[in-house]
Design a protein around this motif. Structure first.
Motif, short mmCIF file in Angstrom:
data_model
loop_
_atom_site.label_atom_id
_atom_site.label_comp_id
_atom_site.label_asym_id
_atom_site.label_seq_id
_atom_site.Cartn_x
_atom_site.Cartn_y
_atom_site.Cartn_z
N LYS A 96 0.79 -1.11 0.11
CA LYS A 96 -0.03 -0.46 0.21
C LYS A 96 0.53 0.87 0.09
N ASP A 97 -0.07 2.24 -0.58
CA ASP A 97 1.50 3.54 -0.88
C ASP A 97 0.84 4.75 1.14
N LYS A 98 -0.02 4.13 1.25
CA LYS A 98 -0.30 5.01 2.08
C LYS A 98 -0.63 4.38 3.99
N THR A 99 0.13 4.57 5.02
CA THR A 99 -0.33 3.53 6.09
C THR A 99 -0.89 3.90 6.75
N GLY A 140 -2.13 7.37 7.69
CA GLY A 140 -2.20 8.56 6.91
C GLY A 140 -1.32 8.79 5.68
N ILE A 154 1.80 8.86 3.03
CA ILE A 154 1.94 8.67 1.98
C ILE A 154 3.64 8.22 1.70
#
Length: 149
Positions: free
Chosen positions: A58-61, A64, A66
């Motif tokens: 995923k490109d987000k934790t 939130g 990035i």
């Protein structure tokens, strides 16, 4: 001197222009995306090869933030995880090499070496063609094996 153009009927549109206007006024039909047609574009593995779709983190934790592509790559340094899309007809058929049967099947998540296999570019990413003996392990959930960022 002013020149005036005389038009017999100012509202009359030339026939060829009216035909073009009709063509542009019609709403174009949007083709429905057929997933079976998309999967037909994928290469079919031959022999003992396996077609794998590499897993992308995923490109987000959860909070939130990035995550950049560079950080994602560093988290996947040693090995890569992927989803088995299809198996060649000769995968795991040799009873001497695989006495306990196949290591994976279609739909399994596997781990393979980072530079293993052939990379093939497709719309939206890439797939890999691996030999059946390049599978290092199988996992239930690929997100479980990556380090927290």
């Amino acid at each position: 001197m002013k020149e005036q153009l005389s038009v017999s009927n100012p509202t009359e549109v030339p026939k060829h222009r009216a035909a073009l206007q009709e063509k542009y006024d019609q709403e174009p039909e949007k083709p429905k995306k057929d997933l079976t047609a998309e999967s037909a574009k994928l290469p079919k593995p031959t022999g003992w090869r396996i077609l794998v779709l590499p897993f992308k983190m995923k490109d987000k934790t959860k909070g939130g933030i990035i995550i950049t592509d560079d950080v994602v790559e560093r988290a996947q340094v040693a090995s890569t995880c992927g989803l088995v899309l299809s198996l060649g007809p000769d995968c795991y058929k040799d009873p001497k090499r695989y006495p306990e049967g196949p290591w994976c099947k279609k739909g399994s998540w596997i781990i393979f070496a980072r530079y293993a296999g052939s990379r093939i570019k497709i719309d939206g990413g890439e797939v890999r063609l691996l030999n059946d003996d390049e599978v290092l392990a199988t996992v239930e959930n690929p997100e479980d094996i990556f380090h927290d960022i």
